[in-house]
Design a protein around this motif. Structure first.
Motif, short mmCIF file in Angstrom:
data_model
loop_
_atom_site.label_atom_id
_atom_site.label_comp_id
_atom_site.label_asym_id
_atom_site.label_seq_id
_atom_site.Cartn_x
_atom_site.Cartn_y
_atom_site.Cartn_z
N GLY A 10 41.28 49.86 32.87
CA GLY A 10 40.13 50.23 32.08
C GLY A 10 39.11 50.98 32.90
N LEU A 11 37.92 51.10 32.33
CA LEU A 11 36.80 51.78 32.98
C LEU A 11 35.86 50.73 33.57
CD1 LEU A 11 35.05 54.32 33.56
CD2 LEU A 11 34.06 53.98 31.28
N VAL A 12 35.53 50.90 34.84
CA VAL A 12 34.65 49.94 35.51
C VAL A 12 33.70 50.71 36.43
CG1 VAL A 12 36.27 49.55 37.41
CG2 VAL A 12 34.60 47.78 36.82
N SER A 17 34.92 44.75 39.25
CA SER A 17 36.23 44.11 39.45
C SER A 17 37.11 44.29 38.21
CB SER A 17 36.06 42.61 39.72
OG SER A 17 35.34 42.39 40.90
N LEU A 18 38.40 44.28 38.44
CA LEU A 18 39.41 44.26 37.38
C LEU A 18 40.58 43.41 37.86
CD1 LEU A 18 39.77 47.96 36.10
CD2 LEU A 18 38.91 46.02 34.79
N ARG A 19 41.30 42.82 36.91
CA ARG A 19 42.54 42.15 37.25
C ARG A 19 43.67 42.76 36.43
NH1 ARG A 19 44.69 35.92 36.69
NH2 ARG A 19 44.75 36.49 34.48
N LEU A 20 44.63 43.32 37.13
CA LEU A 20 45.80 43.87 36.49
C LEU A 20 46.88 42.80 36.38
CD1 LEU A 20 46.11 47.34 38.27
CD2 LEU A 20 44.71 46.69 36.29
N SER A 21 47.65 42.88 35.30
CA SER A 21 48.79 41.98 35.11
C SER A 21 50.05 42.81 34.92
CB SER A 21 48.57 41.11 33.87
OG SER A 21 47.42 40.31 33.98
N VAL A 122 37.23 54.25 37.93
CA VAL A 122 36.02 53.69 38.53
C VAL A 122 34.97 54.79 38.54
CG1 VAL A 122 35.02 52.50 40.49
CG2 VAL A 122 37.45 52.21 39.97
N SER A 123 33.96 54.60 37.72
CA SER A 123 32.95 55.65 37.56
C SER A 123 31.68 55.06 37.00
CB SER A 123 33.48 56.74 36.61
OG SER A 123 32.47 57.70 36.35
N SER A 124 30.56 55.64 37.40
CA SER A 124 29.27 55.22 36.84
C SER A 124 28.90 56.10 35.65
CB SER A 124 28.19 55.30 37.92
OG SER A 124 28.14 56.59 38.49
#
Length: 124
Positions: A10-12, A17-21, A122-124
């Motif tokens: 996703g976009l963060v 943080s992100l958790r991939l599965s 990863v973007s603001s």
């Protein structure tokens, strides 16, 4: 047949943080080395992390050491990648891939099975 299905991208914002599965089917996750790769536009596929089968030894690329953590849940036959302190340069499609061996190969060509990938931005 062997299937790997990634999710969790996703976009963060930077620093987030992100958790991939990666849900595995058609084989027992703990019997093989399995890892994460990523590919950004115009760049070669890069190894991010890998976990071996027998002892669960983990390996990380230099660019993610100290920020990313690989793990697996054998009961759920699922691989994870916890990504913290994300940076814009982490933006890429992330793939999970299974080796034919119990140890972690270095090169993408030594991984036999691949998922379809999940986009991380990863973007603001």
């Amino acid at each position: 047949q062997v299937q790997l299905v990634e999710s969790g991208g996703g976009l963060v914002q930077p620093g987030g943080s992100l958790r991939l599965s990666c849900a595995a089917s058609g084989f027992t996750l703990s019997a093989y080395a399995i890892g994460w790769f990523r590919q950004a536009p115009g760049k070669e596929r890069e190894g991010v992390s890998c976990i071996s089968s027998k002892y669960g030894s983990t390996y990380y690329g230099d660019s993610v050491k100290g920020r990313f953590t690989i793990s697996r849940d054998n009961a759920k036959n699922t691989l994870y990648l916890q990504m913290n302190s994300l940076k814009p340069e982490d933006t890429a499609i992330y793939y999970c891939a299974r080796a034919l061996s119990s140890w972690c190969p270095r090169l993408p060509g030594e991984y036999k099975y691949w998922g379809q990938g999940t986009q991380v931005t990863v973007s603001s």
